[in-house]
Every structure is written in C-alpha cells, then in structure tokens.
Design an enzyme around this catalytic site. Sequence first.
Site, mmCIF file in Angstrom:
data_model
loop_
_atom_site.group_PDB
_atom_site.id
_atom_site.type_symbol
_atom_site.label_atom_id
_atom_site.label_comp_id
_atom_site.label_asym_id
_atom_site.label_seq_id
_atom_site.Cartn_x
_atom_site.Cartn_y
_atom_site.Cartn_z
ATOM 1 C CG HIS A 142 -4.784 -1.827 -8.208
ATOM 2 N ND1 HIS A 142 -5.733 -2.109 -9.159
ATOM 3 C CD2 HIS A 142 -5.449 -1.728 -7.020
ATOM 4 C CE1 HIS A 142 -6.921 -2.190 -8.574
ATOM 5 N NE2 HIS A 142 -6.780 -1.967 -7.292
ATOM 6 C CE LYS A 146 -5.008 -5.790 -7.601
ATOM 7 N NZ LYS A 146 -5.322 -6.455 -6.311
#
Length: 249
Positions: A142, A146
């Site tokens: 990600h 995040k």
Amino acid sequence: MKRILLSGCNGKMGRNIAACVRERNDCTIVAGIDISGTVLDAFPVFTSPAECSVEADVIIDFSHPNALSTLLDYAILHKLPAVIATTGLSSSQIDAIHAAAEKIPVFFTANMSLGVNLLAELAKKAAAVLGDQFDIEIIEKHHNQKIDAPSGTALMLADAISSVLLEPPAYVYDRHAVRKKRSKNEIGIHAVRGGTIVGEHEILFAGHDETITISHTAASKGVFATGSINAAMFLCEKEKGLYHMGDLV
C-alpha cells in the site's frame, strides 16, 4: 433516488465516492460528515453525526476508527442502514458493528472491491487442495500514508484460507524476531508501504519444486468507491442484520 450521508466526505475515499455518485442517476449525497467541516461539494458538511439535520436513506462510512462509535449510535437512533468501509478497526469495534447489526442493516467487509472478494474465494479453493502440502504466504502493498499494517484485506484473506484448512494456522508477521525454521502450520503475512500504491495483495502457495501465485491489483481508489456505493444501494432494501460482499454478489 437514494439519499446518502457520507462520513469522511473530505478524505481521499470520500472525494472518490462523491465523484462516482455524480456520475450516477440512482443516488445522491445529501450531506457529509467530516471533522474539518469544510464544504467542498454541493452538499452541507457537519463535523459530527449529532449535528446532522438532513434526512438520508443510508450511511457510507469511509472515515477513521475514532468516528465509529458516534456514527453507529446515530445510525441506530435514526434507523439508518450503514455501510462501514473504514479500516484499522479494533476487535471491540468489530464487536460493536455486530451488535449494531442486531438493530439495523449493516454492510461490513475488509475490502469493497469485487475483485478482492473473488480473490478470497479463489484462495479458499486453492488452500482446500494445496493447504497441507504447500506453505502459504500473503504479501500486501500500500501507499506510504496507510497507517495500519497488515491491511485488513490481508487478514481477511488469511481468515478465508484458514476457514478451509484442517488445523487453524498461526499468523506470523515478524520473522526476524525469532531465528527458527518456518513451521508447517502457519501463514506468513507481510506488509510493504511505499509511494502511491493503491493496493496490491498476493497469495503465494509454495510447494516442492513449484509455486502458485494468485493476486489482485487496484489501479485506483475508484474500485472501492464503486463497491461502497453498490453496497449502499443494496443495503437500502434489507432488513436488520450483518451483510458482506458475498451477499451483494
């Protein structure tokens, strides 16, 4: 025309959902909830659910775990179906979602992408065939903003695989802490954070002289926005209870 109350309307996912709704003719966003209170679209924005005075048919929540409690209270008070798409929730918050589903319709899943949920089903079928002979590892990637790791989706995939194995496996997140061989009954889960990666999940089945990999890559946040809107439309017609992507598809 279904009326949506969008929690987290000024966040990245909130902005994506608002853009997707503008392209549809079966729903509209009548109000937003965001801690900033800034109005960025044609609908009013409230800093908390308690301040909202606009009637709606369903809530979509893509905000922050800290906002969950007050949002569920609001949904129960007004008997509003709620799509909970916020990630990084604690076990007690997940329990609260289950409790709310005893009073209102609640749609809750770790990932709003249809493709990811198909990936979970494929992983279950693969694990049922290969599980006791192949080592299983999950790698998720990600963007660098995040906060939670591993992703809720990675844990969802691990849980899906675990459900078809003969013995419940241990989840291993940090191999460098212990110097020992990999045990047979485990699933390794690895998190990568960097750049602007939207979301990638790969499941590796490693056997003797062969490996099998199944994966999903999200090219934009639009796939999650579309999924949450479709979930909201689906939920408007349901009785109280807990629903997930499997019910939608």
